[in-house]
Design a protein around this motif. Sequence first.
Motif, PDB file in Angstrom:
ATOM      1  N   VAL A 160     -28.387  18.099 -22.396  1.00  0.00           N
ATOM      2  CA  VAL A 160     -27.111  17.911 -21.437  1.00  0.00           C
ATOM      3  C   VAL A 160     -26.309  16.746 -21.839  1.00  0.00           C
ATOM      4  O   VAL A 160     -26.991  15.759 -22.188  1.00  0.00           O
ATOM      5  N   GLY A 161     -24.999  16.782 -21.785  1.00  0.00           N
ATOM      6  CA  GLY A 161     -24.134  15.655 -22.269  1.00  0.00           C
ATOM      7  C   GLY A 161     -23.399  15.006 -21.074  1.00  0.00           C
ATOM      8  O   GLY A 161     -22.882  15.767 -20.335  1.00  0.00           O
ATOM      9  N   GLY A 162     -22.995  13.696 -21.301  1.00  0.00           N
ATOM     10  CA  GLY A 162     -21.978  13.261 -20.288  1.00  0.00           C
ATOM     11  C   GLY A 162     -22.733  12.990 -18.896  1.00  0.00           C
ATOM     12  O   GLY A 162     -21.909  13.388 -17.888  1.00  0.00           O
ATOM     13  N   VAL A 163     -23.830  13.028 -18.606  1.00  0.00           N
ATOM     14  CA  VAL A 163     -24.231  12.766 -17.182  1.00  0.00           C
ATOM     15  C   VAL A 163     -24.002  11.387 -16.940  1.00  0.00           C
ATOM     16  O   VAL A 163     -23.724  10.300 -17.460  1.00  0.00           O
ATOM     17  N   ARG A 164     -24.225  11.122 -15.422  1.00  0.00           N
ATOM     18  CA  ARG A 164     -23.838   9.926 -14.813  1.00  0.00           C
ATOM     19  C   ARG A 164     -24.877   9.610 -13.948  1.00  0.00           C
ATOM     20  O   ARG A 164     -25.775  10.363 -13.187  1.00  0.00           O
ATOM     21  N   ILE A 165     -25.470   8.170 -13.482  1.00  0.00           N
ATOM     22  CA  ILE A 165     -26.349   7.710 -12.983  1.00  0.00           C
ATOM     23  C   ILE A 165     -25.694   7.584 -11.589  1.00  0.00           C
ATOM     24  O   ILE A 165     -24.669   6.724 -11.383  1.00  0.00           O
ATOM     25  N   PRO A 166     -26.298   8.218 -10.526  1.00  0.00           N
ATOM     26  CA  PRO A 166     -25.606   8.250  -9.104  1.00  0.00           C
ATOM     27  C   PRO A 166     -25.721   6.658  -8.646  1.00  0.00           C
ATOM     28  O   PRO A 166     -24.671   6.460  -8.162  1.00  0.00           O
ATOM     29  N   ASP A 167     -26.690   5.947  -8.778  1.00  0.00           N
ATOM     30  CA  ASP A 167     -26.642   4.475  -8.274  1.00  0.00           C
ATOM     31  C   ASP A 167     -25.640   3.626  -9.030  1.00  0.00           C
ATOM     32  O   ASP A 167     -25.324   2.349  -8.826  1.00  0.00           O
ATOM     33  N   ALA A 168     -25.309   3.966 -10.378  1.00  0.00           N
ATOM     34  CA  ALA A 168     -24.515   3.136 -11.312  1.00  0.00           C
ATOM     35  C   ALA A 168     -23.645   3.939 -11.883  1.00  0.00           C
ATOM     36  O   ALA A 168     -23.783   4.306 -13.171  1.00  0.00           O
ATOM     37  N   PRO A 169     -22.640   4.677 -11.625  1.00  0.00           N
ATOM     38  CA  PRO A 169     -21.642   5.538 -12.143  1.00  0.00           C
ATOM     39  C   PRO A 169     -20.889   5.146 -13.291  1.00  0.00           C
ATOM     40  O   PRO A 169     -20.515   5.790 -13.948  1.00  0.00           O
ATOM     41  N   ASP A 170     -20.618   3.722 -13.192  1.00  0.00           N
ATOM     42  CA  ASP A 170     -19.769   2.969 -14.237  1.00  0.00           C
ATOM     43  C   ASP A 170     -20.710   2.622 -15.383  1.00  0.00           C
ATOM     44  O   ASP A 170     -20.307   1.982 -16.415  1.00  0.00           O
ATOM     45  N   ALA A 171     -22.278   3.053 -15.320  1.00  0.00           N
ATOM     46  CA  ALA A 171     -22.772   2.398 -16.586  1.00  0.00           C
ATOM     47  C   ALA A 171     -22.644   2.907 -17.785  1.00  0.00           C
ATOM     48  O   ALA A 171     -22.124   4.109 -18.073  1.00  0.00           O
ATOM     49  N   TRP A 172     -23.164   2.306 -18.884  1.00  0.00           N
ATOM     50  CA  TRP A 172     -23.014   2.835 -20.380  1.00  0.00           C
ATOM     51  C   TRP A 172     -24.257   3.263 -20.490  1.00  0.00           C
ATOM     52  O   TRP A 172     -25.266   2.702 -20.599  1.00  0.00           O
ATOM     53  N   ILE A 173     -24.395   4.828 -20.800  1.00  0.00           N
ATOM     54  CA  ILE A 173     -25.778   5.461 -21.166  1.00  0.00           C
ATOM     55  C   ILE A 173     -25.723   5.237 -22.696  1.00  0.00           C
ATOM     56  O   ILE A 173     -25.014   6.011 -23.227  1.00  0.00           O
ATOM     57  N   SER A 174     -26.721   4.511 -23.178  1.00  0.00           N
ATOM     58  CA  SER A 174     -26.771   4.297 -24.591  1.00  0.00           C
ATOM     59  C   SER A 174     -27.642   5.309 -25.173  1.00  0.00           C
ATOM     60  O   SER A 174     -27.654   5.490 -26.265  1.00  0.00           O
ATOM     61  N   ASP A 175     -28.457   5.761 -24.391  1.00  0.00           N
ATOM     62  CA  ASP A 175     -29.521   7.096 -25.177  1.00  0.00           C
ATOM     63  C   ASP A 175     -29.911   7.912 -24.013  1.00  0.00           C
ATOM     64  O   ASP A 175     -30.159   7.692 -22.687  1.00  0.00           O
ATOM     65  N   LEU A 176     -29.799   9.285 -23.989  1.00  0.00           N
ATOM     66  CA  LEU A 176     -30.187  10.337 -23.359  1.00  0.00           C
ATOM     67  C   LEU A 176     -31.086  11.192 -24.038  1.00  0.00           C
ATOM     68  O   LEU A 176     -30.810  11.717 -25.160  1.00  0.00           O
ATOM     69  N   GLY A 177     -32.037  11.461 -23.378  1.00  0.00           N
ATOM     70  CA  GLY A 177     -33.243  12.241 -23.803  1.00  0.00           C
ATOM     71  C   GLY A 177     -33.012  13.828 -23.719  1.00  0.00           C
ATOM     72  O   GLY A 177     -31.895  14.116 -22.883  1.00  0.00           O
ATOM     73  N   PRO A 178     -33.817  14.790 -24.162  1.00  0.00           N
ATOM     74  CA  PRO A 178     -33.438  16.021 -23.996  1.00  0.00           C
ATOM     75  C   PRO A 178     -33.994  16.425 -22.625  1.00  0.00           C
ATOM     76  O   PRO A 178     -34.658  15.716 -21.824  1.00  0.00           O
ATOM     77  N   LEU A 179     -33.621  17.741 -22.086  1.00  0.00           N
ATOM     78  CA  LEU A 179     -34.085  18.221 -20.826  1.00  0.00           C
ATOM     79  C   LEU A 179     -35.611  18.511 -20.977  1.00  0.00           C
ATOM     80  O   LEU A 179     -36.077  19.070 -22.029  1.00  0.00           O
TER      81      LEU A 179
END
Length: 341
Positions: free
Chosen positions: A238-257
């Motif tokens: 999945v791509g382009g997810v957002r962190i609910p507690d930090a919606p403006d954060a920069w996601i530098s690494d996202l693992g697989p489902l």
Amino acid sequence: MIWLSWRQFRVQALAAAVALVLAAAYLVYLGGDIRDAHDAYRSECAGRAGCAETQARFRAAYESTLLFLAAGLGLVPAVLGTFWGAPLVARELEAGTHRMVWNQSVTRGRWLLVKLLVVGAAAMVVTGTAAALLTWAAAPFDEVVKNRFGTFEFGARHIVPVGYAALAFTFGTVAGLVLRRTLPAMAVTLAGFLVFQFLFPNFVRPGLMPPERTTLPMTAQAINQARSLGSIGGGAVVGGVRIPDAPDAWISDLGPLRTADGRNLDERRFNACLDSPPRAGATGTFGDTAVCLGKLRLHVAVAYHPADRYWAFQWAETAVYLALSGLLVAFGLWRVRRRVT
């Protein structure tokens, strides 16, 4: 020596000044247009709980233009390094005109250092001014979209472009000093710096600070808020997810489902939900697919940097570029004193 360097550089300086004036006129116009649209967006959303559709229209109106401008500004340091830095010394070594200066009272080190300072400062001023204008023009858009850590956006805002300009220029000058031929030096500068601009944001920038880590449950709602599902290779991602507690954060690494037991989601189960999900009449970005995947109790591991680290990254990255520029200058001074005849 300063006067001589400026006299040799005056044509390039005039061309850069004209280009900067034209760019400034366009960016001032664009900035005013964005601000008018932003005021309309705010008035339309005033008192409403949600205005995703209005935000999407505002974003779509300017996203491509600003992305194109950010990519163009990213090329400015490479172009200055290629056309200002590479010929600066290589042209004189090629023509032999450096001998006339060295036979005067000017030392080799001073000759090179003055050239670097005069033209290098001009390259930094041109790039920094263009970056300041683009930063101002895009400010309302960045406030709404909150993507300041984007690869192109980050490198085209505030102070980082100044560091890029310093590094590109010194790299080009040293390449010309080593190769002693203008065209090969220009080719090496352009290719080398473009490769650097790709490698640094993708492989070095995320490691400038240790990231925060968390795990996000991939409910149907969370999946509908993502930007993409799947990949070109067909992976269960999945791509382009957002962190609910930090919606403006920069996601530098996202693992697989992953499933509840920690295993990667089987691609066949993923593709079944993607291609032929059970009909549930769901709405949202991914509709029935989101409902199908949500029932699998999935999660993803995320490494991220909070939004308040933005300026820390700006200063850290600029410091790296300036430090590398200093090393190149030191190498150039050593080279011109010991190896150039």
